[in-house]
Design a protein around this motif. Structure first.
Motif, mmCIF file in Angstrom:
data_model
loop_
_atom_site.group_PDB
_atom_site.id
_atom_site.type_symbol
_atom_site.label_atom_id
_atom_site.label_comp_id
_atom_site.label_asym_id
_atom_site.label_seq_id
_atom_site.Cartn_x
_atom_site.Cartn_y
_atom_site.Cartn_z
ATOM 1 N N GLN A 1 -19.721 -0.546 -17.070
ATOM 2 C CA GLN A 1 -19.951 -0.190 -15.675
ATOM 3 C C GLN A 1 -19.910 -1.474 -14.851
ATOM 4 O O GLN A 1 -20.500 -2.494 -15.246
ATOM 5 N N PHE A 2 -19.232 -1.416 -13.694
ATOM 6 C CA PHE A 2 -19.037 -2.582 -12.827
ATOM 7 C C PHE A 2 -19.772 -2.375 -11.504
ATOM 8 O O PHE A 2 -19.730 -1.288 -10.935
ATOM 9 N N PHE A 3 -20.394 -3.471 -11.023
ATOM 10 C CA PHE A 3 -21.237 -3.398 -9.833
ATOM 11 C C PHE A 3 -20.871 -4.506 -8.845
ATOM 12 O O PHE A 3 -21.408 -5.617 -8.926
ATOM 13 N N PRO A 4 -19.964 -4.243 -7.892
ATOM 14 C CA PRO A 4 -19.654 -5.262 -6.885
ATOM 15 C C PRO A 4 -20.839 -5.427 -5.924
ATOM 16 O O PRO A 4 -21.559 -4.472 -5.636
ATOM 17 N N ALA A 5 -21.031 -6.642 -5.440
ATOM 18 C CA ALA A 5 -22.152 -6.948 -4.547
ATOM 19 C C ALA A 5 -22.167 -6.004 -3.355
ATOM 20 O O ALA A 5 -21.129 -5.731 -2.747
ATOM 21 N N ASP A 6 -23.354 -5.509 -3.016
ATOM 22 C CA ASP A 6 -23.495 -4.618 -1.868
ATOM 23 C C ASP A 6 -23.820 -5.420 -0.598
ATOM 24 O O ASP A 6 -23.962 -6.645 -0.643
ATOM 25 N N GLN A 7 -23.942 -4.716 0.508
ATOM 26 C CA GLN A 7 -24.184 -5.386 1.785
ATOM 27 C C GLN A 7 -25.545 -6.075 1.816
ATOM 28 O O GLN A 7 -25.693 -7.155 2.385
ATOM 29 N N PHE A 8 -26.555 -5.468 1.193
ATOM 30 C CA PHE A 8 -27.875 -6.108 1.120
ATOM 31 C C PHE A 8 -27.763 -7.473 0.459
ATOM 32 O O PHE A 8 -28.333 -8.459 0.924
ATOM 33 N N THR A 9 -27.002 -7.531 -0.620
ATOM 34 C CA THR A 9 -26.799 -8.793 -1.340
ATOM 35 C C THR A 9 -26.069 -9.803 -0.464
ATOM 36 O O THR A 9 -26.450 -10.975 -0.411
ATOM 37 N N ALA A 10 -25.023 -9.364 0.218
ATOM 38 C CA ALA A 10 -24.258 -10.257 1.095
ATOM 39 C C ALA A 10 -25.140 -10.828 2.204
ATOM 40 O O ALA A 10 -25.010 -12.000 2.566
ATOM 41 N N ASN A 11 -26.061 -10.018 2.729
ATOM 42 C CA ASN A 11 -26.974 -10.495 3.772
ATOM 43 C C ASN A 11 -28.011 -11.456 3.209
ATOM 44 O O ASN A 11 -28.363 -12.448 3.846
ATOM 45 N N LEU A 12 -28.521 -11.153 2.022
ATOM 46 C CA LEU A 12 -29.561 -11.974 1.399
ATOM 47 C C LEU A 12 -29.002 -13.286 0.870
ATOM 48 O O LEU A 12 -29.624 -14.344 1.026
ATOM 49 N N PRO B 1 -25.412 -14.997 1.120
ATOM 50 C CA PRO B 1 -24.019 -14.993 1.572
ATOM 51 C C PRO B 1 -23.023 -15.519 0.530
ATOM 52 O O PRO B 1 -21.904 -15.015 0.428
ATOM 53 N N ALA B 2 -23.436 -16.480 -0.289
ATOM 54 C CA ALA B 2 -22.523 -17.017 -1.312
ATOM 55 C C ALA B 2 -22.223 -15.995 -2.403
ATOM 56 O O ALA B 2 -21.240 -16.131 -3.130
ATOM 57 N N ALA B 3 -23.047 -14.943 -2.503
ATOM 58 C CA ALA B 3 -22.878 -13.948 -3.561
ATOM 59 C C ALA B 3 -22.042 -12.754 -3.113
ATOM 60 O O ALA B 3 -21.933 -11.772 -3.846
ATOM 61 N N VAL B 4 -21.428 -12.845 -1.945
ATOM 62 C CA VAL B 4 -20.653 -11.719 -1.431
ATOM 63 C C VAL B 4 -19.518 -11.340 -2.386
ATOM 64 O O VAL B 4 -19.123 -10.175 -2.467
ATOM 65 N N GLY B 5 -19.014 -12.293 -3.166
ATOM 66 C CA GLY B 5 -17.949 -12.027 -4.131
ATOM 67 C C GLY B 5 -18.445 -11.761 -5.536
ATOM 68 O O GLY B 5 -17.651 -11.744 -6.479
ATOM 69 N N ASN B 6 -19.734 -11.534 -5.708
ATOM 70 C CA ASN B 6 -20.274 -11.264 -7.043
ATOM 71 C C ASN B 6 -19.857 -9.881 -7.547
ATOM 72 O O ASN B 6 -19.891 -8.905 -6.808
ATOM 73 N N VAL B 7 -19.499 -9.861 -8.811
ATOM 74 C CA VAL B 7 -19.304 -8.596 -9.523
ATOM 75 C C VAL B 7 -20.077 -8.714 -10.828
ATOM 76 O O VAL B 7 -19.818 -9.611 -11.634
ATOM 77 N N TRP B 8 -21.048 -7.821 -11.000
ATOM 78 C CA TRP B 8 -21.792 -7.757 -12.251
ATOM 79 C C TRP B 8 -21.205 -6.632 -13.072
ATOM 80 O O TRP B 8 -20.687 -5.654 -12.529
ATOM 81 N N TRP B 9 -21.281 -6.745 -14.381
ATOM 82 C CA TRP B 9 -20.923 -5.619 -15.236
ATOM 83 C C TRP B 9 -21.762 -5.657 -16.492
ATOM 84 O O TRP B 9 -22.212 -6.705 -16.944
ATOM 85 N N ILE B 10 -21.997 -4.464 -16.989
ATOM 86 C CA ILE B 10 -22.767 -4.276 -18.217
ATOM 87 C C ILE B 10 -21.881 -3.505 -19.176
ATOM 88 O O ILE B 10 -21.223 -2.539 -18.788
ATOM 89 N N THR B 11 -21.861 -3.962 -20.420
ATOM 90 C CA THR B 11 -21.179 -3.209 -21.469
ATOM 91 C C THR B 11 -22.203 -2.813 -22.518
ATOM 92 O O THR B 11 -23.183 -3.528 -22.745
ATOM 93 N N VAL B 12 -21.975 -1.682 -23.134
ATOM 94 C CA VAL B 12 -22.852 -1.252 -24.224
ATOM 95 C C VAL B 12 -22.027 -0.419 -25.197
ATOM 96 O O VAL B 12 -21.225 0.418 -24.790
#
Length: 193
Positions: A130-141, A143-154
């Protein structure tokens, strides 16, 4: 008296309804992913840093604990040595899409200034990822993390937590061995047992 043609139509209609019902009950990839995570509830696992190969901020024993599985929410504390400040919080919406948030706490249980950042999957993903691109809350909190994509594999043998910051060389990945559970750790900071 029912003629053969009417009986045939009733039979075809009944079969089509049963097939439609079977398809509508089929679980989505995100649902299967969620169920796999839930199957580890109550268990803890040791991990190792994959990328980078070493980082002084993650030099202690790495432990994840699938500590709480509630309706629509799974909380997984992630410990680094004696630092029990981090919890990955996964929630599911009515459509089955999964959101990842990072709950960061101080030792006294109060929220860190940088907390609740993360993102939401934009589609059902796969059974194992599952992939989780940074949301607007993250971008506001952050700004350098606006391009973050987290993912979890199991899968049957491992759980990985990963972060890529797009447009930079930043890649963080930690893998946990799901074949060998370990002793349950103490509660994360801010939790009541």
């Amino acid at each position: 008296m029912i003629n053969r043609f009417t009986l045939f139509l009733v039979l075809v209609f009944t079969l089509s309804l049963s097939q439609h019902s079977a398809f509508s009950q089929e679980k989505t990839p995100s649902h299967k992913f969620w169920e796999t995570l839930k199957s580890h509830c109550g268990k803890a696992y040791e991990g190792k840093l994959v990328s980078p190969e070493s980082d002084p901020r993650f030099a202690g024993k790495l432990v994840m604990h699938v500590r709480a599985c509630e309706d629509g929410r799974i909380r997984i504390p992630f410990f680094v040595g004696d630092d029990r400040s981090r919890t990955w919080v996964l929630t599911r919406d009515e459509a089955g899409l999964i959101q990842l948030k990072h709950d960061h706490r101080h030792e006294d249980g109060s929220e860190d200034q940088v907390t609740q950042y993360g993102g939401k999957a934009t589609h059902a993903g796969s059974v194992t990822a599952q992939f989780f691109p940074a949301d607007q809350f993250t971008a506001n909190l952050l700004p350098a993390a606006v391009g973050n994509v987290w993912w979890i594999t199991v899968d049957e043998t491992s759980f990985t937590y990963n972060l890529r910051r797009l447009g930079t060389p930043t890649l963080f990945s930690v893998r946990f061995d799901l074949t060998q559970s370990i002793d349950i750790p103490a509660a994360p900071w801010g939790w009541q047992d």
